[in-house]
Design a protein around this motif. Structure first.
Motif, PDB file in Angstrom:
ATOM      1  N   LEU A  93       1.021  -1.084  -0.025  1.00 10.57           N
ATOM      2  CA  LEU A  93      -0.126  -0.174  -0.017  1.00 10.57           C
ATOM      3  C   LEU A  93       0.975   1.200   0.067  1.00 10.57           C
ATOM      4  O   LEU A  93       0.591   2.109  -0.797  1.00 10.57           O
ATOM      5  N   ALA A  94       1.917   1.365   0.757  1.00 11.57           N
ATOM      6  CA  ALA A  94       2.668   2.531   1.004  1.00 11.57           C
ATOM      7  C   ALA A  94       3.407   2.515  -0.344  1.00 11.57           C
ATOM      8  O   ALA A  94       3.575   3.713  -0.906  1.00 11.57           O
ATOM      9  N   GLU A  95       3.987   1.515  -1.184  1.00 10.80           N
ATOM     10  CA  GLU A  95       4.700   1.526  -2.376  1.00 10.80           C
ATOM     11  C   GLU A  95       3.691   2.335  -3.480  1.00 10.80           C
ATOM     12  O   GLU A  95       4.068   3.037  -4.157  1.00 10.80           O
ATOM     13  N   SER A  96       2.507   1.861  -3.344  1.00 13.82           N
ATOM     14  CA  SER A  96       1.644   2.191  -4.517  1.00 13.82           C
ATOM     15  C   SER A  96       1.055   3.751  -4.570  1.00 13.82           C
ATOM     16  O   SER A  96       1.273   4.541  -5.277  1.00 13.82           O
ATOM     17  N   THR A  97       0.977   4.044  -3.088  1.00 20.15           N
ATOM     18  CA  THR A  97       0.422   5.623  -2.946  1.00 20.15           C
ATOM     19  C   THR A  97       1.693   6.554  -2.983  1.00 20.15           C
ATOM     20  O   THR A  97       1.260   7.375  -3.463  1.00 20.15           O
ATOM     21  N   HIS A  98       3.020   6.048  -2.638  1.00 24.13           N
ATOM     22  CA  HIS A  98       3.962   6.814  -2.972  1.00 24.13           C
ATOM     23  C   HIS A  98       4.331   7.258  -4.298  1.00 24.13           C
ATOM     24  O   HIS A  98       4.778   8.305  -4.594  1.00 24.13           O
ATOM     25  N   VAL A  99       3.711   6.731  -5.283  1.00 24.85           N
ATOM     26  CA  VAL A  99       4.146   7.004  -6.816  1.00 24.85           C
ATOM     27  C   VAL A  99       2.896   7.663  -7.375  1.00 24.85           C
ATOM     28  O   VAL A  99       3.025   7.921  -8.562  1.00 24.85           O
ATOM     29  N   ILE A 100       1.816   7.678  -6.759  1.00 23.88           N
ATOM     30  CA  ILE A 100       0.520   8.267  -7.494  1.00 23.88           C
ATOM     31  C   ILE A 100       0.814   9.695  -7.681  1.00 23.88           C
ATOM     32  O   ILE A 100       0.936  10.672  -6.599  1.00 23.88           O
ATOM     33  N   GLY A 101       0.899   9.947  -8.923  1.00 22.27           N
ATOM     34  CA  GLY A 101       1.008  11.440  -9.133  1.00 22.27           C
ATOM     35  C   GLY A 101       2.336  11.904  -8.736  1.00 22.27           C
ATOM     36  O   GLY A 101       3.376  11.197  -8.543  1.00 22.27           O
TER      37      GLY A 101
END
Ligand SMILES: Cc1cc2nc3c(=O)[nH]c(=O)nc-3n(C[C@H](O)[C@H](O)[C@H](O)COP(=O)(O)OP(=O)(O)OC[C@H]3O[C@@H](n4cnc5c(N)ncnc54)[C@H](O)[C@@H]3O)c2cc1C
Lengths: 288, 761
Positions: A93-101
């Motif tokens: 979850l942290a990895e995915s939210t870190h690269v959104i936009g």
């Protein structure tokens, strides 16, 4: 952009009333990073925005005593990956939210918005599916829970009924020996939409995989659960051969299209490549 | 910096802060979007959903009736145009085609082609009105790809078009409709004899996609047509005079009645020379009597302003065992987009220019396609043809088992040799650049790691001379006002002020440059063709000479001594010693303070049309890593070496080089126009038209080789364009070195590389 009315809800009940009264052309406004762009480009006809960012519980992030995580549906993403415990335990979850936009987007964008927008390529959805997340929904007919894996029904479509909206996303506690990972492939190094994204959460007992959940994005009309990849691993010792079998299962599950962002051949191939990469990273984390 | 005997300069070669810097970093600089005028209306444009269609009917009545809408215009509102020729600076335009590109005539020729425009009290009303315009189309088959457009069976865009054959020895064109607007040829020596002499002959075919300049500021224009017939246009442009001339031609108004005010410009790279919105805003203003402001959404910028040509190029090179190139034959086909006029001419002239060759034959074709009308883009036409030559040369070196730089050095263009057009070359830095590449630690370092490769490539660009005017005023406090007609894109306020300061012995801060409108300065061609620091520098030099002469005259008068005993030196005037033995000396500031009492302030103006700009050469070295699992290329190290003549402001020269390289990296790896089978352009956003982001590129190392241009008082050569030429072939050659896969198309997207790496299906 056409003229739009704006209303600010301060409680879940008030939001339900506003949405019901607004009817078909009312829409929830969280970070607005999808919906304002869509309105500006006249891709959606909207008469009323119901802003949910002023409902305290929708802006929360709670790790409960039992180890579960609840993220308010409108909580900005920087708070998700910015939390050290979330990063450690819910790494995918942290990895995915870190690269959104980029930084600016992450100050507004939310998990609820990423999920409700139901893009086949949405970055956080495979992470949520792999982590077994559940969307908590409020609406005129009362609250209910929907597994994130079952939430999207097609590109831009989801299970929400008129007047319903997501209040939070709940992630169950992580068993001992668990690790998760998420990765996407993009042609550039940031600010791109996933050609394919993949996530896994797995639990190890010694060398044996006792539990695994896989997800792939941008390879089907909705973010996919890939139970066949899990079957290739669960109950077996982790070897190059079992990992390869999981990769092959992921590749077989992918039913992508060719478009300006990628080709069928590329996406099927990347489904296997990314599955392998997330397995290896998740295993490292499970063993750490 | 590598440099040969170089004069001692005081200002040139330093990197002061630009005069426009504070306003730009604090947001005060005024761009087109900042314009606010009393009674301002907002314009919006309806665009074609089809790539090729006849417009059978347009009904604007419902749109015109919407409350808030003040005017609607279509092509028929423009005066009729006959075929003609307008000089735009870096390119030309036929007003007959230009008007139909601005608002479509009887046909729409590409997806996004402007069809009608509305002015309303606010933008949202204008957009609502667009939806009320009824257009009936008869959709025709579209042709996007250049080779398909050349087929006799291809859909024809302009039934009246015939091929203009400017190729000695080629058959005359048939009198039938075609999409091939031009066949040109340059020829030198005898290629057949050259190939017969060769030990190795390699022939390869290449294609390149369309690339957009990717300037961040969208096209915008505000126009006011006053009741007295005087027209003012505020716009973001590379050439205010070029806009004035185009608007005058399209509206049939004398140039003296049009004033163009160039606003600050957020990038152009060749794309802001042609007009799009300016004449439409003027027409809407005439109809409403109010100022009208328009700007393009990003999708319109990408879909409907000029990108480069997509191209198909075939190159055949013959060489002897010792590396001597015996012949080059090239066939270059460039898609012009909807109307004739691609940059194939420059592609032809530049293709083999880094090399001295005895036998060359190059055929070039200008071909119309159902894609946006192409425009200039940084060294227009050169990147595609030189890519084909540089990539083929790499394969020649491989076949000869020769060092890639040795092969290039063996054939390097030298002063006095003639190019493919038979013109002798002036002093050029080709050999110096190639030697600097060969001896650079990047080139000589060992490559370490799996799937890492190195590529090199050369680049050539002519640079432009053209016309520039300026004026200058010496103020009584010793500062000098410098009035410029060149819009400042890359720091030319600074580079021109520095040259005037150098000549006068002052500091850059003593010079106050300002960019003005077309009524306030003499004719000045576009900021383009890498010409501004060269041509504007000549004018600044001429102004300085004039000021110095006048100051010497004035000092002689003040001191009552003969003029020939007064000299201008070290930032002031010196005369013979006075009777009491004291030195006669006035600093620039001192004599400036005496001007008013001794005959008035000094104001001078000058115009230059010199064409001694000198060519530009570049050599690039790049290391890449290719991820075999994903096909993704990472740029690990990049070194750009260039003959810059004299670097006036080295930091800005370096910036120009780095910017050109970044754009070239975009072309090499991920930028492309993506069309569906019906010719719809699908990736008209910065999300899906993938220009590099900051972390896609490493720090780009630059080496400034200074071979002063003898045609300029300070040795200036243009520097802005040539750095975009070598990246495509250099990266392509590096990818081949890294994974043994040779690609013949740019961009080399991960999907294309993966296709080569995965087992054949
Ligand atoms: C520059 C830029 C870059 C981006 N990069 C990425 C990226 O890398 N990866 C990626 O996946 N996305 C990306 N996005 C898309 C977007 O930022 C994300 O999808 C984001 O998570 C949306 O959240 P939001 O809060 O802004 O949603 P909003 O725009 O507020 O809402 C999106 C949709 O969901 C609905 N909605 C919102 N909250 C709820 C709720 N609680 N209940 C029910 N419906 C709701 C809205 O009505 C709307 O239809 C990018 C967007 C931009 C502008």
């Amino acid at each position: 952009m056409q003229a739009v009315r704006y209303a600010r809800a301060s409680s879940v009940d008030e939001a339900i009333t506003m949405l019901r009264e607004g009817g078909e052309t009312a829409r929830v406004l969280a970070g607005g990073t999808d919906v304002i762009v869509q309105a500006r480009e006249r891709r959606r006809h909207i008469d009323l925005f119901v802003d949910i960012k002023h409902i305290p519980e929708l802006m929360s992030l709670t790790l409960d005593a039992g180890g579960g995580l609840t993220v308010g549906a409108a909580t900005p993403l920087y708070r998700v990956y910015g939390d050290a415990e979330v990063t450690r335990r819910f790494s995918a979850l942290a990895e995915s939210t870190h690269v959104i936009g980029g930084t600016a987007i992450q100050g507004r964008a939310s998990l609820g918005g990423n999920l409700a927008n139901a893009s086949p390529a949405a970055d956080s959805i495979p992470a949520m599916i792999a982590l077994g997340a559940v969307a908590r929904v409020a609406g005129p007919a009362g609250p209910r829970e929907v597994s994130v894996a079952d939430f999207c029904t097609g590109p831009g479509r989801n299970v929400l009924q008129p007047g319903e909206f997501i209040t939070s996303i709940h992630f169950p506690a992580r068993p001992a020996g668990s690790g998760s990972a998420w990765e996407r492939f993009i042609p550039r190094n940031e600010m791109d939409i996933a050609v394919v994204n993949a996530a896994v959460s797995l639990t190890l007992a010694g060398d044996v995989v006792t539990e695994a959940r896989f997800s792939l994005g941008a390879v089907a009309p909705i973010p996919l659960s890939v139970p066949t990849a899990a079957e290739a691993l669960v109950g077996r010792p982790l070897t190059d051969a079992t990992i390869a079998a999981a990769d092959e299962a992921a590749k077989a599950a992918a039913t992508p299209i060719s478009d300006m962002r990628g080709t069928i051949r590329q996406r099927k191939h990347l489904s296997a490549v990314l599955t392998e990469r997330v397995i290896r990273r998740a295993v490292e984390r499970a063993r750490a | 910096m590598v440099s040969t005997e170089k004069p001692q300069y005081r200002v040139i070669g330093t990197s002061p802060v630009r005069p426009d810097g504070v306003d730009k970093v604090t947001g005060r600089a005024e761009y087109g979007a900042d314009i606010k005028l009393e009674g301002l209306l907002y314009g919006a444009v309806l665009r074609s959903p089809h790539a090729h269609a006849v417009i059978k009917r347009i009904d604007t009545s419902k749109a015109a009736a919407l409350p808030g809408v003040k005017a609607v215009v279509i092509n028929a509102d423009f005066p009729a145009q006959a075929s003609g020729d307008l000089d735009l600076g870096e390119g030309r335009a036929n007003p007959m085609w230009l008007v139909d590109n601005v608002l479509a005539g009887s046909k729409v020729l590409y997806h996004g082609h402007a069809v009608a425009a509305v002015a309303a009290t606010d933008l949202h009303v204008a957009e609502d009105a667009l939806a009320l315009i009824e257009v009936e189309y008869e959709v025709l088959p579209a042709v996007i790809e250049v080779r398909e457009a050349m087929l006799e069976t291809a859909p024809v865009l302009h039934p009246e078009l015939r091929t203009n054959v400017r190729a000695r020895g080629a058959p005359a064109a048939a009198d039938r409709p075609t999409n091939v607007a031009l066949h040109m040829r340059v020829e030198k020596g005898d290629v057949a004899a050259g190939f017969a002499e060769a030990d190795v002959v390699i022939e390869r075919e290449f294609t390149t996609s369309q690339f957009h300049q990717g300037y961040i500021e969208p096209q915008n224009a505000t126009a006011f047509w006053n009741r007295d017939g005087e027209v003012t246009v505020w716009t973001s442009t590379q050439g205010a005079f070029s806009v004035r001339d185009q608007v005058a031609a399209l509206l049939k108004v004398g140039v003296g009645h049009i004033k163009v005010v160039p606003m600050e410009i957020g990038g152009g790279f060749g794309g802001k020379i042609n007009v799009y919105l300016e004449p439409v805003a003027a027409l809407l203003s005439r109809k409403t009597g109010r100022p009208v402001k328009m700007w393009m959404p990003r999708a319109d910028v990408i879909r409907a302003t000029g990108p480069t040509s997509s191209t198909f190029n075939r190159v055949k090179i013959g060489a002897k065992k010792d590396g001597t190139i015996t012949a080059i034959h090239a066939y270059l086909a460039y898609a012009a987009g909807a109307y004739p006029g691609s940059s194939v001419g420059a592609g032809v002239s530049c293709a083999t220019a880094p090399y001295s060759l005895d036998n060359v034959l190059i055929d070039g074709f200008d071909v119309v396609t159902n894609t946006p009308k192409t425009a200039a883009y940084r060294a227009p036409g050169a990147p595609a043809s030189e890519y084909a030559v540089e990539a083929t040369l790499d394969e020649v070196a491989e076949a000869l088992e020769m060092d890639k730089m040795d092969l290039r050095l063996k054939n390097a263009a030298k002063e006095g040799a003639t190019n493919a057009m038979g013109q002798p070359l002036a002093k050029i830095g080709a050999v110096e650049v190639m030697q600097a590449v060969k001896s650079h630690p990047h080139y000589t370092s060992e490559i370490q790691g799996e799937d890492i490769g190195r590529g090199v490539a050369m680049g050539f660009w002519f640079n432009g001379g053209m016309e520039t005017s300026s004026s200058a005023t010496v103020y009584q406090d010793g500062t000098v006002g410098l009035v410029l007609g060149s819009t400042d894109i890359g720091g030319t306020r600074a580079s021109l002020a520095m040259q005037l300061a150098e000549n006068l012995g002052l500091t850059m801060e003593d010079i106050k440059p300002q960019v003005v409108d077309t009524d306030t300065v003499g004719y000045t061609a576009v900021t383009g063709g890498s010409r501004t620091t060269f041509a504007g520098g000549w004018v600044a030099y001429d102004l300085g000479e004039d000021i110095k002469k006048r100051l010497v005259d004035r000092a002689a008068r003040i001191w009552s001594v003969p003029v020939d005993q007064v000299r201008y030196e070290d930032g002031g005037v010196s005369g013979p010693a006075a009777e009491d033995g004291s030195a006669r000396r006035l600093s620039f500031q001192e004599i400036a303070g005496k001007l008013q009492g001794s005959g008035g302030l000094i104001a001078v103006s000058a115009t230059s049309r010199r064409n001694t700009q000198g060519a530009a050469f570049a050599g690039h070295i790049v290391d890449v890593h290719v991820d075999r699992e994903t096909g993704k290329v990472s740029i690990l190290r990049y070194t750009a070496i260039q003959d810059v003549g004299t670097a006036i402001h080295p930091a800005y020269v370096e910036g120009q080089i780095q910017g050109g390289v970044v754009q070239g990296i975009g072309m090499a790896l991920n930028e492309e126009y993506y069309y569906d089978d019906e010719g719809h352009m699908l990736n008209a956003s910065l999300l899906d038209y993938r220009i590099p982001v900051a972390n896609d590129v490493p720090m780009i190392e630059t080496v400034l080789v200074e071979v002063p241009n003898p045609g300029h008082p300070y040795g200036v050569r243009g520097v802005g364009e040539v750095p975009i030429v070598p990246p495509q072939p250099a990266i392509r050659n590096a990818v081949a070195d890294a994974i043994g896969v040779k690609l013949y198309h740019t961009p080399m997207t991960p999907a294309r590389i993966l296709d080569e790496l995965l087992p054949r299906e």
